[in-house]
Structures are given as C-alpha cells and as structure tokens.
Write an enzyme that holds these catalytic residues in place. Sequence first.
Site, PDB file in Angstrom:
ATOM      1  N   ASP A  36       0.880  -1.168   0.000  1.00  0.00           N
ATOM      2  CA  ASP A  36       0.000   0.000   0.000  1.00  0.00           C
ATOM      3  C   ASP A  36       0.917   1.217   0.000  1.00  0.00           C
ATOM      4  O   ASP A  36       1.607   1.477   0.980  1.00  0.00           O
ATOM      5  CB  ASP A  36      -0.867  -0.054   1.270  1.00  0.00           C
ATOM      6  N   LYS A  93       0.031  -6.107  11.267  1.00  0.00           N
ATOM      7  CA  LYS A  93      -1.037  -6.800  10.542  1.00  0.00           C
ATOM      8  C   LYS A  93      -0.922  -6.369   9.096  1.00  0.00           C
ATOM      9  O   LYS A  93      -0.718  -5.199   8.809  1.00  0.00           O
ATOM     10  CB  LYS A  93      -2.405  -6.349  11.063  1.00  0.00           C
ATOM     11  N   TYR A 151       2.173  -5.901  19.719  1.00  0.00           N
ATOM     12  CA  TYR A 151       2.540  -6.515  18.462  1.00  0.00           C
ATOM     13  C   TYR A 151       1.799  -5.817  17.343  1.00  0.00           C
ATOM     14  O   TYR A 151       0.581  -5.724  17.350  1.00  0.00           O
ATOM     15  CB  TYR A 151       2.205  -8.001  18.467  1.00  0.00           C
TER      16      TYR A 151
HETATM   17 MG    MG Z   1      -3.969   1.990   3.564  1.00  0.00          MG
HETATM   18 MG    MG Z   2      -4.813  -2.301   2.566  1.00  0.00          MG
END
Ligand code: MG
Ligand code: MG
Length: 366
Positions: free
Chosen positions: A12, A232, A229
């Site tokens: 991303d 993700k 943590y």
């Molecule tokens: Mg994003």
């Molecule tokens: Mg995404």
Amino acid sequence: MARVTLSVIKADVGGFVGHSGVHEELLTKARDTLAQKGKDLLIDFFVTHVGDDIELIMTHQRGVDDTGIHRLAWDTFVECTGVAKKLKLYGAGQDLLADTFSGNVKGMGPGVAEMEFEERPSEPVVIFMADKTEPGAWNFPLYKMFADPFNTAGLVIDPKMHLGFDFEVHDLIQHKKVIFHCPEEIYDLLVFIGAPGRYCVKAVYSRTLGGEICACSTTQRLNLMAGRYVGKDDPVLIVRAQSGMPAVGEVLEPFAHPHLVAGWMRGSHYGPLMPSAMDDSCPTRFDGPPRVVALGFQLAGGKLVGPQDFFKDRAFDEARRLANQIADYMRSLGPFEPHRLPLDELEYTTMPDVMKKLKDRFMPLE
Ligand code: MG
Ligand code: MG
Ligand code: F6R
C-alpha cells in the site's frame, strides 16, 4: 519447461480515497515500470489492486527470494509512491518502511508470497488477495481446502489426494515453524491455527505428489513496538489446483461462507471476509468489510493466461449477502468486543494515555 517461480508482491503506497482504493495512475505506473525494468527478468506479469493495495503478480525463473525480483518490486513501489505524492494520495509510501532497498523486500513493508515449481502439463493457479485483514485470515479456508472432507470431496474420493497434505505453520511471535501431517494430526493443527493472530499457515504440501508445494501465503513477523505486536498486513495466498490438488471449485468453496477475520476499521475490529469481484474490491463501509478477490490463471510456459475473476460469479452473491448481514450485526456492537479486538490486539489504542490520566482514581477493591 524448467522450473518457474510465481511471485506476488504487494504494498500500500497511497490510498484513493482514504484507505479505500488505488488510483489508476499508480497502476499504470506499476505496469510501465515492470514492463521496462522487468523485461530481462520476468516471463510475464499482471498488475491489479485490492482495496488500497497494489498487487504485482510476476512469473520468472530466478527462484524465490531473488534479489533482482525483489528490487524490481521495490523500485516499482518507489515509482508509484512518486505518483501518490504528486496526487497527494492518502498515506503515500506508507508500506515502504526503509529509504533504501536492502536485498530482500521481506521485513521492509511489502508482503510477499512466492513459490517455485515445475509447471505441470496444465497448471491452474488461484491467487487470493485480501484487504483490511491479516495473514491468519487464510487459516480457516486453507484448512477447509486441504483437510476438510466436507469442503473438498477429493480428500475422500480422489486417490491422488487421499493420503492428505502437510501444513507448514509459523509462529509469528516466536519466529518458529512446525509441520503437521494431515489428516492424522488435524486436531493438533487446529490447536494452533484456530488462533490466527499468532499462528499462520505458511504453506501446504502434497503427500502424494512427493511433497510438491500446493499453497503459500504471505506471512510476516509481528513486531513488538511500544509494548504491542503490530504489523497486521493485507495478505495474499497462492493455491495450485487440480490433478492431485484441490479442484478450482474446492479451492473457492470455503469463501461461500464468510468467516470472521481481524482487521476492518483501524485494523482493530472483527468482520466478515467478503468475496468480491476485482472491480468491486474497494472497502467503503466502516472501511470495510474486509475483502477477498480470487484471480485464476493458467500458466503456459510461465505466461499468465488470464485472469478469471472468480468471485464475479453470482454463486457468491449469497456469501456477499450473508457478509452484509454479519457486518450489520457486528457493527451493532460498536466499541464492544467481540466486534472490537481484545486490548492486546488493537492496532490503535488510547489505553496508555487514558490509564495515565486515571491512575490516581483506581482504588483497591476491599
Ligand atoms: Mg492503507
Ligand atoms: Mg490495505
Ligand atoms: C485499516 C485501515 C483503515 C485506517 C483508518 C484510519 O487497515 O487502513 O481503517 O486504519 O482509515 O486511518 P488513519 O489513522 O490513517 O486516519
């Protein structure tokens, strides 16, 4: 045909609009960059997006973890980041965690799923790509595809599948791996993969076809940052199908019943994984619900013949309807668990600050 490597590398590097999608100019830039810089490296490529993630699907003969291929993906994401910055897209460059490439994109932000194999006389592959969820989201469907006879008829009636499959499971916190031989160890397997926030199925191998790799997913270390943590990631899964591996329909079948995954708004909520067509993959409602797209390709000398956009099929309409109903129900819980993730799994939290503010008001219980 010599061995072929199928690499899916995703990142991303800027959302359009917010965290919902990818701007067409970034996809064009990615295609142009792979065509130019990849011409001596790649056999073929296909660029798409799911939600705000750009997905580079590439074939070549350089094996997994190849520096040249990883550098190509990195350079492509850097080029796309330039466009994202120009358009002031949201979170431009967010998944490029380092300034310079260090030889392998693993641990540098992008997600990687790669497998090398001898192309069969006919080689159907399915590439699953998800947004607004984490790698453990594949545990449930992989179990169904490769270990559940109620999903996969071949486990019972195909002599090439009856011996079962080996599951390679990674412990993302302790950085260890273990192989389970299924079906005899399915109860042991489930003890671990039923906890998808920590244990992820990394790969599946056929016990009949000499340990041939059948599936492989993106998994990445979770990083302990500020006592929590994090890391993700919107994951990818590659599955080979047919002829001793699950049929395409057995590979897709688990998604006919949406399961709950962690992610969604602020990476901090459980929601249903909604199967979506490629053109329908931008999560909107409460930044979701989490999406999964499935593209099918036939490999021909490493060329990607396709894609077939599987979840476009109306046979998945009911799954989408059910996912919307589950989404309604989960949303009705608002900030309460089990819609919101448990405290130690939240991607965003105000807890330390709130706790600090209130610390003097907590009295011992008599
Ligand atoms: Mg994003
Ligand atoms: Mg995404
Ligand atoms: C979830 C996700 C989004 C963002 C949310 C807030 O994985 O990407 O739900 O977490 O839109 O984003 P920021 O903090 O960037 O405003």
